[in-house]
Motif scaffolding. Structure first.
Motif: not given
Length: 114
Positions: A1-21
């Motif tokens: 199970m992934i904790k809520q604060d880790h999910q936020i960081h995962i989401h941010n990593a995905i969005i930042l990578e897509l924004t860079i692309r």
């Protein structure tokens, strides 16, 4: 199970990578604009900031034994899967492509100060 604060960081990593692309792709199409030099300079500056932010988020995830894997899997025309490597096992997180596009647009607007 992934904790809520880790999910936020995962989401941010995905969005930042897509924004860079997205910004890298858009930068290639700026040549026809009269003020392309200004837009390209802004994009370069924001790419540096986004890369720094992504590095910080990835470092935070790494300290917690997690990493968002580069490879993704298209589930269908509406959803995409991202894989997160954790200490115990890998997790598959599914995202709506439309929702990701909307989040990337919001990130660009935020960076523009809109």
């Amino acid at each position: 199970m992934i904790k809520q604060d880790h999910q936020i960081h995962i989401h941010n990593a995905i969005i930042l990578e897509l924004t860079i692309r997205t910004l890298e792709r858009d930068k290639k199409h700026m040549d026809n604009l009269k003020a392309s030099f200004a837009f390209k300079a802004w994009i370069e500056k924001e790419l540096e900031n986004l890369s720094r932010d992504l590095r910080d988020v990835s470092r935070t995830l790494g300290m917690n034994g997690m990493k968002v894997l580069e490879g993704t899997k298209d589930i269908d025309e509406y959803f995409i899967a991202y894989y997160v490597k954790t200490k115990g096992n890998d997790k598959e997180l599914r995202y709506s492509k439309v929702a990701l596009r909307n989040h990337v647009n919001e990130e660009v607007k935020k960076r523009l100060g809109l």
